[in-house]
Design a protein around this motif. Structure first.
Motif, PDB file in Angstrom:
ATOM      1  N   ALA A  72      -6.237  12.703  -6.177  1.00  0.00           N
ATOM      2  CA  ALA A  72      -6.242  13.215  -4.814  1.00  0.00           C
ATOM      3  C   ALA A  72      -5.938  14.570  -4.591  1.00  0.00           C
ATOM      4  CB  ALA A  72      -5.126  12.322  -3.859  1.00  0.00           C
ATOM      5  N   ILE A  73      -4.777  15.005  -5.376  1.00  0.00           N
ATOM      6  CA  ILE A  73      -4.162  16.539  -5.567  1.00  0.00           C
ATOM      7  C   ILE A  73      -5.431  17.544  -5.912  1.00  0.00           C
ATOM      8  CG2 ILE A  73      -2.770  17.931  -6.491  1.00  0.00           C
ATOM      9  CD1 ILE A  73      -0.826  15.698  -6.827  1.00  0.00           C
ATOM     10  N   THR A  96      -8.292  12.306   0.444  1.00  0.00           N
ATOM     11  CA  THR A  96      -7.903  10.965  -0.003  1.00  0.00           C
ATOM     12  C   THR A  96      -9.010  10.356  -1.413  1.00  0.00           C
ATOM     13  OG1 THR A  96      -7.230  10.497   2.288  1.00  0.00           O
ATOM     14  CG2 THR A  96      -7.888   8.527   0.878  1.00  0.00           C
ATOM     15  N   ALA A  97      -8.492   9.648  -2.070  1.00  0.00           N
ATOM     16  CA  ALA A  97      -9.312   9.258  -3.062  1.00  0.00           C
ATOM     17  C   ALA A  97      -9.125   7.796  -3.438  1.00  0.00           C
ATOM     18  CB  ALA A  97      -9.122  10.162  -4.716  1.00  0.00           C
ATOM     19  N   LEU A 136      -5.563   3.702  -3.944  1.00  0.00           N
ATOM     20  CA  LEU A 136      -5.752   4.604  -2.679  1.00  0.00           C
ATOM     21  C   LEU A 136      -4.607   5.826  -3.088  1.00  0.00           C
ATOM     22  CD1 LEU A 136      -7.483   4.654   0.505  1.00  0.00           C
ATOM     23  CD2 LEU A 136      -5.289   5.683   0.504  1.00  0.00           C
ATOM     24  N   SER A 137      -4.947   7.081  -3.037  1.00  0.00           N
ATOM     25  CA  SER A 137      -4.038   7.816  -2.975  1.00  0.00           C
ATOM     26  C   SER A 137      -4.300   9.157  -2.022  1.00  0.00           C
ATOM     27  CB  SER A 137      -3.901   8.742  -4.420  1.00  0.00           C
ATOM     28  OG  SER A 137      -5.234   9.192  -4.916  1.00  0.00           O
ATOM     29  N   GLU A 138      -3.256   9.576  -1.208  1.00  0.00           N
ATOM     30  CA  GLU A 138      -3.373  10.728  -0.203  1.00  0.00           C
ATOM     31  C   GLU A 138      -2.670  11.785  -0.444  1.00  0.00           C
ATOM     32  OE1 GLU A 138      -3.438  10.989   4.580  1.00  0.00           O
ATOM     33  OE2 GLU A 138      -3.277   9.062   3.729  1.00  0.00           O
ATOM     34  N   PRO A 139      -3.071  12.929  -0.576  1.00  0.00           N
ATOM     35  CA  PRO A 139      -2.114  14.170  -0.781  1.00  0.00           C
ATOM     36  C   PRO A 139      -1.261  14.517   0.284  1.00  0.00           C
ATOM     37  CG  PRO A 139      -4.369  14.893  -0.382  1.00  0.00           C
ATOM     38  CD  PRO A 139      -4.451  13.505  -0.355  1.00  0.00           C
ATOM     39  N   PHE A 140      -0.184  15.065   0.369  1.00  0.00           N
ATOM     40  CA  PHE A 140       0.663  15.655   1.243  1.00  0.00           C
ATOM     41  C   PHE A 140       1.080  17.176   0.906  1.00  0.00           C
ATOM     42  CE2 PHE A 140       3.482  13.322  -1.507  1.00  0.00           C
ATOM     43  CZ  PHE A 140       4.573  14.407  -1.748  1.00  0.00           C
ATOM     44  N   TYR A 141       1.498  17.737   2.002  1.00  0.00           N
ATOM     45  CA  TYR A 141       1.966  19.384   1.736  1.00  0.00           C
ATOM     46  C   TYR A 141       3.261  19.350   2.447  1.00  0.00           C
ATOM     47  CZ  TYR A 141      -3.285  19.689   1.279  1.00  0.00           C
ATOM     48  OH  TYR A 141      -4.632  19.617   1.015  1.00  0.00           O
ATOM     49  N   VAL A 188       0.491   7.123  -3.566  1.00  0.00           N
ATOM     50  CA  VAL A 188      -0.207   6.090  -4.178  1.00  0.00           C
ATOM     51  C   VAL A 188       0.073   4.817  -3.582  1.00  0.00           C
ATOM     52  CG1 VAL A 188      -1.400   5.042  -6.354  1.00  0.00           C
ATOM     53  CG2 VAL A 188      -0.829   7.780  -6.133  1.00  0.00           C
ATOM     54  N   THR A 189      -0.881   3.936  -3.125  1.00  0.00           N
ATOM     55  CA  THR A 189      -0.691   2.710  -2.600  1.00  0.00           C
ATOM     56  C   THR A 189      -1.826   1.833  -3.433  1.00  0.00           C
ATOM     57  OG1 THR A 189      -0.157   1.031  -1.106  1.00  0.00           O
ATOM     58  CG2 THR A 189      -1.901   2.758  -0.645  1.00  0.00           C
ATOM     59  N   MET A 190      -1.646   0.240  -3.296  1.00  0.00           N
ATOM     60  CA  MET A 190      -2.859  -0.446  -4.008  1.00  0.00           C
ATOM     61  C   MET A 190      -2.691  -1.821  -3.222  1.00  0.00           C
ATOM     62  SD  MET A 190      -0.821  -1.561  -7.375  1.00  0.00           S
ATOM     63  CE  MET A 190      -0.311   0.072  -7.776  1.00  0.00           C
TER      64      MET A 190
END
Length: 426
Positions: A127-128, A133-134, A149-154, A169-171
């Motif tokens: 994701a990074i 989102t990946a 599922l992983s989502e980047p944050f800033y 990261v969640t699943m």
């Protein structure tokens, strides 16, 4: 070892099998293509739905992340507000340049699903690196299928062009979705199999209907050739014998020519009868239907038919039918000729009675030896010939009757002979 050549009928039937196979193959290709599309669409659908649900969790979790005075992530509010154990939420941050891998800033103590740390690290790094989102499919430590599922944050004060600060990261377990997908796959495969079999059956039926005229034409051709071979063999052998006798000088020249002419006339009539029967069987002979006086036609046939020494009694009523004059004339002539040939005892003349009634029926009675038991229905079949005849006359008469929608029947006559009844529609 050379294979025997196929007969025309066998080739037509082989063509039917090939048409059936081609029909089934074409249907199978189309059905398999549709099945693959449906299965793949369902596979993408359930993954997209699951990704959307997990994406809501990660987006909500990102909103609960805070940064302390030292620009370090603080996940306490996230842990206190959301139950990060199920679904498991893991917060990863980008460490300093000297560190390897991502730093785990928060991980649930008792997650409902557990995967290896390397899988969590790989999901966060994806994701990074993509800055988006990946999602990926993995298995838990106890072997259950899950989707990560992983989502980047800033960072709150991130400037344009600065990379993500980390990723969440969640699943979610995918056992139920995969089971539903497998059931759909088997259902689609079974339906395709049934439809392909049904398509093959329909193709076999349609190809059979398509080649039926060809098979009928082949059977008619074989019957015609068999008739020709059967009925031409005897006069041809007689001509050969006559020619050999003439060459040896054992017979008078005039007698040889007279007998040759008689055989040639008989063969000409035989060929004409064979061609007429073949055209009737194949449907080539078209009916020139027109109103005609059946009584006058029958009287003319009786006058024109050679019957020296035979007695013919004609009883007619004024009768009009709609039929082909030439074919009806041939049928009546054949019936009358049959009575002259077989309707009397050997050495005696025939006594024939011809009757025409107003309902379009022509009856011909003779006073001959009659019909043998159980042969009346077989008289109209090919190869049913009496001594000295071709066996085509009654067959042609029957075809003429059927072509006009009428009937030709034969029964024992009241005078001991045969009773033929030709019925034509009025």
């Amino acid at each position: 070892m050379t294979s025997r050549p196929l007969t025309p009928t066998a080739r037509v039937r082989r063509l039917r099998r090939r048409i059936t196979a081609l029909f089934a193959l074409t249907s199978a290709v189309g059905l398999v293509g549709m099945a693959v599309f449906a299965v793949q669409s369902d596979d993408r659908r359930w993954r997209q739905q699951l990704d959307g649900t997990m994406g809501q969790d990660t987006s909500w979790a990102i909103g609960l992340l805070v940064t302390d005075e030292d620009d370090r992530l603080d996940a306490r509010e996230l842990a206190e507000t959301m139950g990060t154990g199920c679904p498991p939420l893991t917060v990863l941050s980008v460490p300093s340049a000297d560190d390897a891998g991502l730093q785990v800033d928060h991980a649930p103590r008792r997650p409902c699903l557990t995967v290896g740390p390397a899988d969590i690290q790989a999901a966060g790094e994806a994701a990074i690196h993509a800055e988006d989102t990946a999602a990926s499919d993995r298995r838990t430590t106890d072997g259950r299928p899950v989707r990560l599922l992983s989502e980047p944050f800033y960072a709150p004060d991130a400037v344009a062009g600065e990379g993500p600060q980390g990723a969440i990261v969640t699943m979610a377990e995918t056992s139920d979705q995969r089971a539903d997908h497998r059931r759909l796959t088997w259902l689609v495969a079974g339906a395709c199999t049934v439809l392909v079999c049904l398509s093959a059956a329909v193709g076999h039926l349609l190809s059979g209907r398509a080649i039926r005229p060809a098979l009928a034409a082949l059977r008619q051709q074989e019957a015609f050739l068999a008739d020709a071979a059967h009925d031409l063999r005897t006069p041809a052998a007689s001509l050969r014998t006559l020619a050999e006798t003439a060459l040896r000088g054992e017979t008078d020249r005039t007698d040889v020519l007279r007998r040759t002419l008689r055989l040639a006339d008989g063969m000409g009539g035989l060929v004409d009868g064979l061609l007429t029967r073949a055209r009737l069987m194949s449907g080539v002979e078209t009916l020139a239907r027109e109103p005609l006086r059946l009584d006058q036609l029958v009287e003319g046939v009786v006058e024109d038919t050679p019957g020296a020494g035979h007695r013919v009694t004609v009883e007619t009523q004024d009768t009009v039918v709609v039929a082909d004059p030439d074919l009806v004339r041939r049928a009546v002539a054949n019936l009358l000729g049959n009575a002259f040939a077989h309707g009397h005892a050997p050495g005696e003349s025939a006594d024939v009675r011809v009757t025409v009634t107003r309902d379009g029926t022509v009856t011909i009675d003779d006073a001959g030896p009659g019909l043998p038991p159980r042969v009346a229905d077989a008289l109209f079949e090919r190869f049913r010939s009496g001594a000295g005849s071709t066996g085509l006359g009654l067959s042609i008469a029957a075809w003429v009757a059927h072509a006009h929608g009428g009937t030709l029947t034969v029964l024992p006559g009241q005078r001991g002979g045969a009773h033929f009844a030709l019925k034509l529609p009025s």
